[in-house]
Design a protein around this motif. Structure first.
Motif, PDB file in Angstrom:
ATOM      1  N   ASP A  41       0.869  -1.181   0.000  1.00 15.58           N
ATOM      2  CA  ASP A  41       0.000   0.000   0.000  1.00 15.58           C
ATOM      3  C   ASP A  41       0.906   1.231   0.000  1.00 15.58           C
ATOM      4  O   ASP A  41       1.292   1.747   1.047  1.00 15.58           O
ATOM      5  CB  ASP A  41      -0.918  -0.007   1.225  1.00 15.58           C
ATOM      6  CG  ASP A  41      -2.028   1.032   1.122  1.00 15.58           C
ATOM      7  OD1 ASP A  41      -1.884   1.973   0.312  1.00 15.58           O
ATOM      8  OD2 ASP A  41      -3.036   0.896   1.828  1.00 15.58           O
ATOM      9  N   ILE A  42       1.246   1.697  -1.197  1.00 18.89           N
ATOM     10  CA  ILE A  42       2.261   2.750  -1.344  1.00 18.89           C
ATOM     11  C   ILE A  42       1.774   4.114  -0.871  1.00 18.89           C
ATOM     12  O   ILE A  42       2.569   5.052  -0.797  1.00 18.89           O
ATOM     13  CB  ILE A  42       2.744   2.851  -2.798  1.00 18.89           C
ATOM     14  CG1 ILE A  42       1.593   3.218  -3.741  1.00 18.89           C
ATOM     15  CG2 ILE A  42       3.413   1.548  -3.229  1.00 18.89           C
ATOM     16  CD1 ILE A  42       2.031   3.528  -5.156  1.00 18.89           C
ATOM     17  N   HIS A  43       0.511   4.246  -0.548  1.00 13.60           N
ATOM     18  CA  HIS A  43       0.001   5.527  -0.069  1.00 13.60           C
ATOM     19  C   HIS A  43      -0.091   5.579   1.450  1.00 13.60           C
ATOM     20  O   HIS A  43      -0.766   6.440   2.007  1.00 13.60           O
ATOM     21  CB  HIS A  43      -1.351   5.834  -0.721  1.00 13.60           C
ATOM     22  CG  HIS A  43      -1.263   5.968  -2.212  1.00 13.60           C
ATOM     23  ND1 HIS A  43      -1.944   5.141  -3.087  1.00 13.60           N
ATOM     24  CD2 HIS A  43      -0.529   6.811  -2.989  1.00 13.60           C
ATOM     25  CE1 HIS A  43      -1.651   5.486  -4.327  1.00 13.60           C
ATOM     26  NE2 HIS A  43      -0.795   6.491  -4.296  1.00 13.60           N
ATOM     27  N   LYS A  44       0.582   4.626   2.103  1.00 11.76           N
ATOM     28  CA  LYS A  44       0.790   4.660   3.548  1.00 11.76           C
ATOM     29  C   LYS A  44       2.304   4.776   3.788  1.00 11.76           C
ATOM     30  O   LYS A  44       3.098   4.153   3.069  1.00 11.76           O
ATOM     31  CB  LYS A  44       0.272   3.378   4.217  1.00 11.76           C
ATOM     32  CG  LYS A  44      -1.162   3.014   3.879  1.00 11.76           C
ATOM     33  CD  LYS A  44      -2.153   3.909   4.573  1.00 11.76           C
ATOM     34  CE  LYS A  44      -3.568   3.378   4.400  1.00 11.76           C
ATOM     35  NZ  LYS A  44      -3.994   3.229   2.995  1.00 11.76           N
ATOM     36  N   TYR A  45       2.699   5.516   4.793  1.00 10.00           N
ATOM     37  CA  TYR A  45       4.128   5.730   5.041  1.00 10.00           C
ATOM     38  C   TYR A  45       4.836   4.424   5.389  1.00 10.00           C
ATOM     39  O   TYR A  45       5.992   4.206   5.001  1.00 10.00           O
ATOM     40  CB  TYR A  45       4.324   6.749   6.169  1.00 10.00           C
ATOM     41  CG  TYR A  45       5.767   7.182   6.336  1.00 10.00           C
ATOM     42  CD1 TYR A  45       6.363   8.047   5.427  1.00 10.00           C
ATOM     43  CD2 TYR A  45       6.530   6.692   7.399  1.00 10.00           C
ATOM     44  CE1 TYR A  45       7.677   8.434   5.557  1.00 10.00           C
ATOM     45  CE2 TYR A  45       7.860   7.083   7.542  1.00 10.00           C
ATOM     46  CZ  TYR A  45       8.425   7.944   6.627  1.00 10.00           C
ATOM     47  OH  TYR A  45       9.756   8.321   6.760  1.00 10.00           O
ATOM     48  N   SER A  46       4.132   3.514   6.073  1.00  6.39           N
ATOM     49  CA  SER A  46       4.742   2.239   6.475  1.00  6.39           C
ATOM     50  C   SER A  46       4.722   1.196   5.356  1.00  6.39           C
ATOM     51  O   SER A  46       5.338   0.134   5.498  1.00  6.39           O
ATOM     52  CB  SER A  46       4.009   1.679   7.692  1.00  6.39           C
ATOM     53  OG  SER A  46       2.639   1.450   7.380  1.00  6.39           O
ATOM     54  N   LYS A  47       4.021   1.478   4.237  1.00 10.69           N
ATOM     55  CA  LYS A  47       3.926   0.569   3.088  1.00 10.69           C
ATOM     56  C   LYS A  47       3.515  -0.850   3.508  1.00 10.69           C
ATOM     57  O   LYS A  47       4.206  -1.838   3.226  1.00 10.69           O
ATOM     58  CB  LYS A  47       5.269   0.501   2.339  1.00 10.69           C
ATOM     59  CG  LYS A  47       5.822   1.855   1.901  1.00 10.69           C
ATOM     60  CD  LYS A  47       5.026   2.457   0.785  1.00 10.69           C
ATOM     61  CE  LYS A  47       5.709   3.686   0.180  1.00 10.69           C
ATOM     62  NZ  LYS A  47       5.833   4.821   1.098  1.00 10.69           N
ATOM     63  N   PRO A  48       2.369  -1.009   4.177  1.00 12.33           N
ATOM     64  CA  PRO A  48       1.957  -2.354   4.630  1.00 12.33           C
ATOM     65  C   PRO A  48       1.605  -3.266   3.455  1.00 12.33           C
ATOM     66  O   PRO A  48       1.239  -2.799   2.375  1.00 12.33           O
ATOM     67  CB  PRO A  48       0.716  -2.063   5.477  1.00 12.33           C
ATOM     68  CG  PRO A  48       0.171  -0.793   4.913  1.00 12.33           C
ATOM     69  CD  PRO A  48       1.362   0.010   4.494  1.00 12.33           C
ATOM     70  N   GLU A  49       1.739  -4.575   3.677  1.00 10.13           N
ATOM     71  CA  GLU A  49       1.346  -5.553   2.661  1.00 10.13           C
ATOM     72  C   GLU A  49      -0.163  -5.771   2.726  1.00 10.13           C
ATOM     73  O   GLU A  49      -0.737  -5.930   3.798  1.00 10.13           O
ATOM     74  CB  GLU A  49       2.062  -6.888   2.890  1.00 10.13           C
ATOM     75  CG  GLU A  49       3.493  -6.915   2.385  1.00 10.13           C
ATOM     76  CD  GLU A  49       4.061  -8.323   2.388  1.00 10.13           C
ATOM     77  OE1 GLU A  49       3.464  -9.209   3.035  1.00 10.13           O
ATOM     78  OE2 GLU A  49       5.108  -8.539   1.748  1.00 10.13           O
ATOM     79  N   VAL A  50      -0.786  -5.790   1.548  1.00 10.34           N
ATOM     80  CA  VAL A  50      -2.240  -5.973   1.440  1.00 10.34           C
ATOM     81  C   VAL A  50      -2.510  -7.039   0.381  1.00 10.34           C
ATOM     82  O   VAL A  50      -1.834  -7.087  -0.652  1.00 10.34           O
ATOM     83  CB  VAL A  50      -2.933  -4.645   1.054  1.00 10.34           C
ATOM     84  CG1 VAL A  50      -4.429  -4.855   0.874  1.00 10.34           C
ATOM     85  CG2 VAL A  50      -2.669  -3.568   2.102  1.00 10.34           C
ATOM     86  N   ALA A  51      -3.494  -7.894   0.630  1.00  8.95           N
ATOM     87  CA  ALA A  51      -3.861  -8.934  -0.336  1.00  8.95           C
ATOM     88  C   ALA A  51      -4.261  -8.305  -1.667  1.00  8.95           C
ATOM     89  O   ALA A  51      -4.976  -7.305  -1.703  1.00  8.95           O
ATOM     90  CB  ALA A  51      -5.003  -9.774   0.214  1.00  8.95           C
ATOM     91  N   GLU A  52      -3.791  -8.885  -2.754  1.00 10.14           N
ATOM     92  CA  GLU A  52      -4.099  -8.411  -4.111  1.00 10.14           C
ATOM     93  C   GLU A  52      -5.099  -9.356  -4.782  1.00 10.14           C
ATOM     94  O   GLU A  52      -5.385 -10.441  -4.280  1.00 10.14           O
ATOM     95  CB  GLU A  52      -2.825  -8.352  -4.958  1.00 10.14           C
ATOM     96  CG  GLU A  52      -2.065  -7.035  -4.828  1.00 10.14           C
ATOM     97  CD  GLU A  52      -2.649  -5.949  -5.723  1.00 10.14           C
ATOM     98  OE1 GLU A  52      -3.783  -6.124  -6.227  1.00 10.14           O
ATOM     99  OE2 GLU A  52      -1.986  -4.920  -5.921  1.00 10.14           O
ATOM    100  N   MET A  53      -5.611  -8.923  -5.925  1.00 12.60           N
ATOM    101  CA  MET A  53      -6.527  -9.719  -6.749  1.00 12.60           C
ATOM    102  C   MET A  53      -7.819 -10.077  -6.013  1.00 12.60           C
ATOM    103  O   MET A  53      -8.451 -11.098  -6.280  1.00 12.60           O
ATOM    104  CB  MET A  53      -5.843 -10.988  -7.269  1.00 12.60           C
ATOM    105  CG  MET A  53      -4.747 -10.726  -8.275  1.00 12.60           C
ATOM    106  SD  MET A  53      -3.882 -12.227  -8.831  1.00 12.60           S
ATOM    107  CE  MET A  53      -5.208 -13.135  -9.623  1.00 12.60           C
ATOM    108  N   GLY A  54      -8.224  -9.215  -5.077  1.00 11.21           N
ATOM    109  CA  GLY A  54      -9.471  -9.468  -4.356  1.00 11.21           C
ATOM    110  C   GLY A  54     -10.707  -9.361  -5.220  1.00 11.21           C
ATOM    111  O   GLY A  54     -11.788  -9.800  -4.817  1.00 11.21           O
ATOM    112  N   GLY A  55     -10.551  -8.795  -6.424  1.00 14.73           N
ATOM    113  CA  GLY A  55     -11.677  -8.715  -7.341  1.00 14.73           C
ATOM    114  C   GLY A  55     -12.235 -10.065  -7.738  1.00 14.73           C
ATOM    115  O   GLY A  55     -13.345 -10.149  -8.283  1.00 14.73           O
ATOM    116  N   ILE A  56     -11.478 -11.130  -7.454  1.00  8.08           N
ATOM    117  CA  ILE A  56     -11.999 -12.488  -7.683  1.00  8.08           C
ATOM    118  C   ILE A  56     -13.300 -12.680  -6.892  1.00  8.08           C
ATOM    119  O   ILE A  56     -14.226 -13.342  -7.358  1.00  8.08           O
ATOM    120  CB  ILE A  56     -10.951 -13.536  -7.261  1.00  8.08           C
ATOM    121  CG1 ILE A  56      -9.729 -13.474  -8.186  1.00  8.08           C
ATOM    122  CG2 ILE A  56     -11.544 -14.946  -7.263  1.00  8.08           C
ATOM    123  CD1 ILE A  56      -8.553 -14.300  -7.718  1.00  8.08           C
ATOM    124  N   GLY A  57     -13.368 -12.082  -5.699  1.00  8.59           N
ATOM    125  CA  GLY A  57     -14.585 -12.168  -4.887  1.00  8.59           C
ATOM    126  C   GLY A  57     -15.759 -11.462  -5.544  1.00  8.59           C
ATOM    127  O   GLY A  57     -16.896 -11.941  -5.498  1.00  8.59           O
TER     128      GLY A  57
END
Length: 317
Positions: A41-57
């Motif tokens: 998540d490049i728009h957070k200073y800590s750059k946390p990891e977030v699950a991708e391809m959730g559009g499958i849901g």
């Protein structure tokens, strides 16, 4: 409850899409993280990891709802089946793009191919040029909803706003058959927004963003609400024009990312391409502020679309 009545059927399909997507997302998010299908998540200073391809849901919830719609409304079986095929093809292209990053040209061509089946369920007595424009519209609309993205909830929220406008417009104009499509996509998007809103637990990926535009294009042509569909896409169109004018056709990996300060404020980088988001970022803002402004713009054009439907009841657009 009489499911043979189209208004009830349409709303019921939307409810099915919402419930299925809402229930499948927690497991999907866990599985995506376990498979290391994540993004920063490049728009957070800590750059946390977030699950991708959730559009499958979203895709899963929409598909189940459309299949229910086919069962409850067999007289519209061909239109709903073709719609499902196009959305599934678009979703597969989105998955491929998420995994191996297609070029802009490759994506446009593949999405055009994905839109071809809609030509078989167009209204009668239309010309060849009209029919050829349909897959072009699917390709362009899919790319537009894919481009105005990147912030928590921005693309999903805009999709909810656009599909809400189209759904209400279809109801106002008594187009309850095509409302099955709009209700189904709307229900899936509303459910997904619970997990995608700030701070996001999952990103839709191209599999999610592309199918939003594809569904809008399908509704536009099958339901003959092209003017309204164009209006609800105006925020995306403005964004696309700003990017093309400032940078031409540019691949995502060449974009300069938005600057994130320690206090979480966002700032547009100097000497980079322009966009609707960066036109708003004339001064540092929080991510949520930017998203809410974009949503407000979407609501404005969505309301215009509804008003046009109200004053043009009985007319084909």
């Amino acid at each position: 409850m009489n499911f043979s009545q189209l208004p009830v059927t349409s709303a019921f399909c939307g409810l099915i899409a919402f419930v299925v997507t809402f229930l499948v997302m927690p497991t999907l998010i866990r599985r995506l993280k376990k498979a290391n299908i994540v993004g920063r998540d490049i728009h957070k200073y800590s750059k946390p990891e977030v699950a991708e391809m959730g559009g499958i849901g979203i895709l899963f919830g929409f598909a189940i709802a459309i299949m229910v719609g086919v069962y409850l409304n067999p007289t519209w079986q061909s239109q709903l089946t073709i719609t499902l095929i196009v959305i599934l093809l678009t979703g597969v292209i989105g998955m491929v793009d998420d995994l191996i990053m297609l070029s802009s040209k490759e994506k446009l061509i593949l999405l055009w191919i994905a839109g071809l089946p809609i030509m078989w369920v167009t209204p009668p007595n239309v010309g060849l040029l009209y029919m050829l424009l349909i897959p072009v519209a699917v390709s362009v609309a899919s790319n537009l909803t894919n481009m105005l993205a990147g912030f928590n909830g921005i693309e999903t929220g805009l999709g909810v706003i656009a599909l809400s406008s189209l759904t209400l417009s279809c109801i106002i104009m008594n187009k309850y058959d095509v409302a099955i499509i709009s209700f189904s996509m709307l229900g899936a998007l509303v459910a997904f927004l619970f997990y995608n809103k700030y701070p996001a637990n999952v990103f839709p990926g191209d599999v999610g963003t592309l199918i939003i535009g594809a569904s809008i294009a399908i509704i536009a042509f099958i339901g003959r609400v092209k003017i309204i569909a164009f209006i609800v896409l105006i925020p995306n169109i403005i964004d696309g024009l700003l990017k093309f004018r400032s940078a031409g056709v540019m691949e995502r990996q060449n974009f300069k990312p938005t600057i994130v300060k320690e206090d979480g404020m966002l700032e547009a980088p100097s000497g980079s391409f322009n966009s609707l988001i960066r036109s708003i970022l004339k001064k540092p803002m929080k991510e949520k502020q930017v998203v809410h402004i974009i949503w407000a713009i979407g609501i404005f054009f969505g309301l215009i679309g509804i008003l046009i439907a109200y004053f043009n009841k009985g007319y084909m657009m």
